[in-house]
Design a protein around this motif. Structure first.
Motif, PDB file in Angstrom:
ATOM      1  N   ASP A  51     107.785  37.880 130.716  1.00 48.33           N
ATOM      2  CA  ASP A  51     106.900  36.781 130.317  1.00 48.33           C
ATOM      3  C   ASP A  51     105.486  36.947 130.872  1.00 48.33           C
ATOM      4  N   SER A  52     105.148  38.154 131.288  1.00 47.24           N
ATOM      5  CA  SER A  52     103.842  38.384 131.899  1.00 47.24           C
ATOM      6  C   SER A  52     102.730  38.338 130.849  1.00 47.24           C
ATOM      7  N   HIS A  53     101.612  37.682 131.189  1.00 45.24           N
ATOM      8  CA  HIS A  53     100.488  37.596 130.244  1.00 45.24           C
ATOM      9  C   HIS A  53      99.735  38.933 130.142  1.00 45.24           C
ATOM     10  N   ASN A  54     100.005  39.873 131.045  1.00 48.35           N
ATOM     11  CA  ASN A  54      99.350  41.188 130.999  1.00 48.35           C
ATOM     12  C   ASN A  54     100.048  42.167 130.051  1.00 48.35           C
ATOM     13  N   ASN A  55     101.209  41.782 129.528  1.00 51.34           N
ATOM     14  CA  ASN A  55     101.940  42.624 128.566  1.00 51.34           C
ATOM     15  C   ASN A  55     102.140  44.059 129.060  1.00 51.34           C
ATOM     16  N   GLU A  56     102.656  44.186 130.285  1.00 58.08           N
ATOM     17  CA  GLU A  56     102.870  45.522 130.855  1.00 58.08           C
ATOM     18  C   GLU A  56     103.873  46.350 130.057  1.00 58.08           C
ATOM     19  N   LEU A  57     104.809  45.695 129.371  1.00 59.07           N
ATOM     20  CA  LEU A  57     105.833  46.417 128.602  1.00 59.07           C
ATOM     21  C   LEU A  57     105.320  46.860 127.222  1.00 59.07           C
ATOM     22  N   PHE A  58     104.103  46.507 126.914  1.00 57.83           N
ATOM     23  CA  PHE A  58     103.487  46.802 125.618  1.00 57.83           C
ATOM     24  C   PHE A  58     102.786  48.152 125.694  1.00 57.83           C
ATOM     25  N   ASN A  59     103.160  49.093 124.820  1.00 56.95           N
ATOM     26  CA  ASN A  59     102.523  50.417 124.826  1.00 56.95           C
ATOM     27  C   ASN A  59     101.233  50.364 124.011  1.00 56.95           C
ATOM     28  N   ARG A  60     100.132  50.240 124.711  1.00 59.70           N
ATOM     29  CA  ARG A  60      98.841  50.098 124.036  1.00 59.70           C
ATOM     30  C   ARG A  60      98.405  51.369 123.319  1.00 59.70           C
ATOM     31  N   ALA A  61      98.940  52.518 123.716  1.00 59.71           N
ATOM     32  CA  ALA A  61      98.535  53.793 123.110  1.00 59.71           C
ATOM     33  C   ALA A  61      99.050  53.942 121.686  1.00 59.71           C
ATOM     34  N   THR A  62     100.136  53.238 121.359  1.00 58.19           N
ATOM     35  CA  THR A  62     100.719  53.373 120.020  1.00 58.19           C
ATOM     36  C   THR A  62     100.767  52.035 119.275  1.00 58.19           C
ATOM     37  N   ALA A  63     100.003  51.052 119.764  1.00 61.04           N
ATOM     38  CA  ALA A  63      99.865  49.772 119.067  1.00 61.04           C
ATOM     39  C   ALA A  63      98.589  49.814 118.240  1.00 61.04           C
ATOM     40  N   SER A  64      98.525  49.012 117.180  1.00 60.46           N
ATOM     41  CA  SER A  64      97.375  49.081 116.274  1.00 60.46           C
ATOM     42  C   SER A  64      96.369  47.971 116.530  1.00 60.46           C
ATOM     43  N   TYR A  65      95.104  48.334 116.354  1.00 65.66           N
ATOM     44  CA  TYR A  65      93.984  47.428 116.578  1.00 65.66           C
ATOM     45  C   TYR A  65      92.945  47.636 115.481  1.00 65.66           C
ATOM     46  N   ASN A  66      92.025  46.645 115.335  1.00 65.58           N
ATOM     47  CA  ASN A  66      90.848  46.873 114.503  1.00 65.58           C
ATOM     48  C   ASN A  66      90.010  47.972 115.145  1.00 65.58           C
ATOM     49  N   LEU A  67      89.502  48.887 114.334  1.00 68.62           N
ATOM     50  CA  LEU A  67      88.766  50.033 114.870  1.00 68.62           C
ATOM     51  C   LEU A  67      87.307  49.721 115.198  1.00 68.62           C
ATOM     52  N   GLY A  68      86.687  48.858 114.433  1.00 63.82           N
ATOM     53  CA  GLY A  68      85.255  48.709 114.589  1.00 63.82           C
ATOM     54  C   GLY A  68      84.550  49.979 114.128  1.00 63.82           C
ATOM     55  N   SER A  69      83.430  50.286 114.749  1.00 61.13           N
ATOM     56  CA  SER A  69      82.558  51.361 114.266  1.00 61.13           C
ATOM     57  C   SER A  69      83.136  52.759 114.418  1.00 61.13           C
ATOM     58  N   ILE A  70      84.265  52.905 115.072  1.00 58.88           N
ATOM     59  CA  ILE A  70      84.914  54.219 115.108  1.00 58.88           C
ATOM     60  C   ILE A  70      85.216  54.696 113.682  1.00 58.88           C
ATOM     61  N   PHE A  71      85.407  53.745 112.774  1.00 54.23           N
ATOM     62  CA  PHE A  71      85.700  54.083 111.377  1.00 54.23           C
ATOM     63  C   PHE A  71      84.511  54.778 110.713  1.00 54.23           C
ATOM     64  N   LYS A  72      83.331  54.695 111.311  1.00 50.45           N
ATOM     65  CA  LYS A  72      82.161  55.363 110.742  1.00 50.45           C
ATOM     66  C   LYS A  72      82.317  56.883 110.742  1.00 50.45           C
ATOM     67  N   ILE A  73      83.298  57.405 111.480  1.00 47.63           N
ATOM     68  CA  ILE A  73      83.628  58.833 111.395  1.00 47.63           C
ATOM     69  C   ILE A  73      84.074  59.157 109.971  1.00 47.63           C
ATOM     70  N   VAL A  74      84.909  58.285 109.401  1.00 49.97           N
ATOM     71  CA  VAL A  74      85.366  58.461 108.018  1.00 49.97           C
ATOM     72  C   VAL A  74      84.184  58.321 107.062  1.00 49.97           C
ATOM     73  N   ASP A  75      83.356  57.287 107.291  1.00 44.52           N
ATOM     74  CA  ASP A  75      82.170  57.080 106.449  1.00 44.52           C
ATOM     75  C   ASP A  75      81.281  58.315 106.447  1.00 44.52           C
ATOM     76  N   ALA A  76      81.025  58.851 107.640  1.00 43.51           N
ATOM     77  CA  ALA A  76      80.118  59.991 107.771  1.00 43.51           C
ATOM     78  C   ALA A  76      80.671  61.224 107.069  1.00 43.51           C
ATOM     79  N   ALA A  77      81.980  61.438 107.174  1.00 41.10           N
ATOM     80  CA  ALA A  77      82.602  62.583 106.498  1.00 41.10           C
ATOM     81  C   ALA A  77      82.371  62.499 104.993  1.00 41.10           C
ATOM     82  N   LEU A  78      82.504  61.292 104.446  1.00 41.77           N
ATOM     83  CA  LEU A  78      82.305  61.103 103.007  1.00 41.77           C
ATOM     84  C   LEU A  78      80.840  61.292 102.612  1.00 41.77           C
TER      85      LEU A  78
END
Length: 281
Positions: A51-78
């Protein structure tokens, strides 16, 4: 995994009190050398973290998030692959009107970036530049290229015992307005990806445009060291040409020398490249 690299990653995250994820890959093979998620947990006291609010059992490396401007890598390639003149200049007043919606640039308070080319726009994460280019490119090409980079699908390490999110890309067959495309160009809206997927996308560029399938385990062996079952899978595909990958490397190096990622500059070690993102979540 490389024990020594994994330990360094975990030790630094602990020392700095970092809440997040680190993924380190071998560029040539795609093998995962380290994958860490913090804060961690004591495996002998799992019940303490349920029940920890820090979510220690949550694997952040393989969970999904909004990318923000990192997606501009795809834009730039195009832009590099599809524009007749990918280095054309664009005037950024600090915002762009798309229909009845105003999309602001990080430079809005300063009155905009002024005239910028692709290299300058990428280094300083100019939203109007990439929104304008993405609307001209079109929705379908953006989604196709994002999927080629490995977004919107699992990398395959779940078959080796590590659960992972597939992230998300918008429905290819749906209708999207220019406003929707603008959101997608900035890595917002329905765009979701894991740190592992982002690492593999960047490794693809560093590898000359060839995307490898990541592996986190080689094989299962018995207590006597005999190989019981092979787990590693070798698969690769070309996502962008070597020429495009080389140009993307230049853009990503500029981010760390003069742009938004200057704090990640590693000149004393031969330099670095990257991209930054400030997503809404």
């Amino acid at each position: 995994l490389d024990y020594h690299i994994q330990k360094i990653a975990e030790d630094v995250m602990e020392e700095k009190g970092i809440k997040g994820a680190v993924v380190i890959q071998d560029v040539l093979s795609g093998d995962i050398l380290a994958m860490a998620s913090k804060p961690g947990f004591d495996q002998s006291r799992v019940e303490y973290y349920l029940d920890s609010h820090n979510n220690e059992l949550f694997n952040r490396a393989t969970a999904s998030y909004n990318l923000g401007s990192i997606f501009k890598i795809v834009d730039a390639a195009l832009i590099i692959e599809n524009e007749d003149n990918p280095w054309r200049e664009f005037f950024c007043p600090g915002y762009i009107d798309v229909g009845d919606i105003i999309f602001k640039c990080p430079s809005f308070e300063e009155g905009g970036h002024g005239w910028v080319n692709l290299e300058e726009a990428f280094a300083h994460s100019c939203n109007p530049y990439f929104i304008d280019a993405s609307i001209r490119t079109g929705y379908h090409k953006i989604i196709e290229k994002a999927r080629e980079f490995g977004l919107g699908e699992c990398t395959g390490i779940w078959e080796q015992g590590v659960s992972e999110s597939a992230g998300n890309l918008p429905d290819y067959d749906a209708y999207y307005s220019d406003g929707d495309i603008a959101n997608i160009a900035l890595g917002q809206g329905e765009i979701m990806a894991t740190p592992l997927q982002v690492s593999n996308m960047v490794a693809t560029i560093a590898n000359g445009g060839i995307r490898n399938r990541p592996n986190i385990a080689d094989s299962i062996i018995d207590e006597e060291g005999n190989k019981v079952r092979e787990l590693k899978k070798r698969e690769w595909k070309r996502v962008v040409s070597k020429e495009t990958a080389d140009k993307l490397k230049v853009l990503m190096e500029e981010v760390t020398t003069s742009g938004t990622g200057y704090r990640a500059s590693l000149k004393e070690y031969g330099g670095s490249g990257g991209n930054t993102g400030s997503a809404e979540t």
